[in-house]
Design an enzyme around this catalytic site. Structure first.
Site, PDB file in Angstrom:
ATOM      1  N   ASP A   1       0.830  -1.208   0.000  1.00  0.00           N
ATOM      2  CA  ASP A   1       0.000   0.000   0.000  1.00  0.00           C
ATOM      3  C   ASP A   1       0.868   1.263   0.000  1.00  0.00           C
ATOM      4  OD1 ASP A   1      -2.440   1.364   0.060  1.00  0.00           O
ATOM      5  OD2 ASP A   1      -2.510   1.394   2.260  1.00  0.00           O
ATOM      6  N   HIS A   2       0.494   2.213  -0.817  1.00  0.00           N
ATOM      7  CA  HIS A   2       1.153   3.528  -0.860  1.00  0.00           C
ATOM      8  C   HIS A   2       2.672   3.466  -0.906  1.00  0.00           C
ATOM      9  CE1 HIS A   2      -2.251   6.237  -0.679  1.00  0.00           C
ATOM     10  NE2 HIS A   2      -2.805   5.435   0.200  1.00  0.00           N
TER      11      HIS A   2
ATOM     12  N   ASN B   1     -10.211   0.383   0.503  1.00  0.00           N
ATOM     13  CA  ASN B   1      -9.219   0.259   1.565  1.00  0.00           C
ATOM     14  C   ASN B   1      -9.821   0.609   2.923  1.00  0.00           C
ATOM     15  OD1 ASN B   1      -7.563  -0.064  -0.649  1.00  0.00           O
ATOM     16  ND2 ASN B   1      -6.022   1.417   0.025  1.00  0.00           N
TER      17      ASN B   1
ATOM     18  N   GLY C   1      -7.935   8.333   7.414  1.00  0.00           N
ATOM     19  CA  GLY C   1      -8.240   8.644   8.811  1.00  0.00           C
ATOM     20  C   GLY C   1      -9.747   8.708   9.016  1.00  0.00           C
TER      21      GLY C   1
HETATM   22 ZN   LIG Z   1      -4.661   5.182   0.949  1.00  0.00          ZN
END
Ligand SMILES: [Zn+2]
Length: 281
Positions: free
Chosen positions: A81-82, A229, A180
Site C-alpha cells: 500500500d502507498h 481500503n 483517517g
Molecule cells: Zn490510501
C-alpha cells in the site's frame, strides 16, 4: 490456497462488487481477518502499508500471510500500500507480494507517469498488477498528510491519459474520501466517478473507506469501485477490543485476545457485507 494475484479485481469490477482491502499491522490481525473472510467466503486483499513496513513487518507479515493463505479456501492477495519508492517495490516482490500500489501522486503529472510506468514494467514481468494514483486524497495516512484544502479531485480526462501512459491495472481516485476518520460525513463525488469510469475502463480504488456511509459505498461500487481500503476503523475497533478484553480478563491473555479478535471481526463482517464480496468464492 496458495496466494492469489491481485488481478482478481477484474472479477469484482465485472461482477459489480468490491474486494475489501484490509490493512494489517500484526500477525494476530492477519489471523482474525482471515478467519472472518474465510467464514464469509469473501476474496480479500491484505495490505501492508508504510506504517507496518516502518515497524519492520514487511517480511514477517508477508511470510505469515503466505503460510496462512494455505489454510483457507478463499483467494488471498498480499498488497503493497502507498509505495513511494522503486526499491521498495523490488523488496516486496522478493517477499512474495502479489499486488502493488505505486503512489507518486504528490509528484508533478509527468513524474508521476514516469515513476508509475517503471513500476508497471517491473511488476508485469512477474505478473503482478499495479495500482496507480492520480489526484490527492485528503487526510493523513502513515507518512503522508494532505490538508483538506489541498485535496485535489481526479480529473476524468487526465485519468484516461494516465492509465494509457502508465499501463496501470487499477487506479486510486480522489473523489472526496479521505484517510483517517472523518470530522464530518464525507460526500463522494459520484458524478465524477461515473466520468472516470467511462474514461478509463479499469477497476477503480477507493481509499479512506473508514467512516464512509454504507449507501455511498454501495453507490460507488455500482460506478466502478472494485477495491476499498479499510485501515483506521479496523485499528480503532481492534484496540478498543483489546482494552475491553484486558479489563474483562486481566490475567488471561488468550481470552483477552479473543475479545479483541471479535471486535475486529465485527468490522470486517460489516465491510464485507457493504462491499458485496461475501459468497463470491
Ligand atoms: Zn490510501
Amino acid at each position: 490456497m496458495p496466494l492469489t494475484s491481485g488481478y482478481i479485481l477484474r472479477d469484482a469490477f465485472a461482477g459489480g462488487y468490491a474486494v475489501p482491502a484490509f490493512s494489517v499491522h500484526s500477525e494476530a490481525m492477519v489471523d482474525a481477518i482471515l478467519a472472518e473472510v474465510d467464514a464469509l467466503r469473501s476474496p480479500v486483499l491484505l495490505q501492508i502499508g508504510q506504517r507496518a513496513i516502518r515497524n519492520g513487518q514487511m517480511q514477517v507479515l508477508a511470510q505469515h500471510i503466505a503460510r496462512s493463505a494455505q489454510n483457507v479456501r478463499i483467494p488471498v492477495v498480499i498488497h503493497l500500500d502507498h509505495c513511494h519508492q522503486f526499491d521498495q517495490v523490488v523488496q516486496s516482490l522478493r517477499a512474495g507480494f502479489t499486488s502493488c500500489m505505486m503512489d507518486a501522486s504528490s509528484l508533478p503529472y509527468s513524474d508521476n507517469v514516469q515513476a508509475t510506468a517503471a513500476v508497471v514494467n517491473l511488476c508485469h514481468a512477474v505478473d503482478v498488477p499495479v495500482e496507480g494514483e492520480l489526484g490527492a486524497i485528503g487526510g493523513v495516512e502513515d507518512d503522508v498528510a494532505v490538508a483538506d484544502e489541498d485535496a485535489v479531485f481526479t480529473a476524468p480526462d487526465a485519468a484516461e491519459k494516465f492509465v494509457s501512459e502508465t499501463g496501470v491495472d487499477s487506479l486510486a481516485v480522489a473523489i472526496g474520501s479521505a484517510h483517517g476518520m472523518y470530522r464530518r460525513e464525507p460526500k463522494l463525488r459520484l458524478d465524477l466517478l461515473r466520468e472516470i469510469r467511462a474514461a478509463t475502463g479499469v477497476p477503480l480504488v477507493l481509499h479512506g473507506g473508514s467512516g464512509i456511509p454504507r449507501e455511498q459505498i454501495e453507490a460507488s461500487i455500482q460506478l466502478g469501485i472494485a477495491k476499498i481500503n479499510f485501515d483506521t476503523e479496523l485499528r480503532l475497533a481492534y484496540m478498543a477490543g483489546w482494552r475491553a478484553g484486558a479489563t474483562s480478563y486481566p490475567d488471561d491473555p488468550f481470552s483477552a485476545q479473543c475479545v479483541a479478535n471479535e471486535a475486529l471481526r465485527q468490522v470486517v463482517r460489516d465491510k464485507v457485507d457493504w462491499c458485496g464480496s461475501a459468497q463470491r468464492v
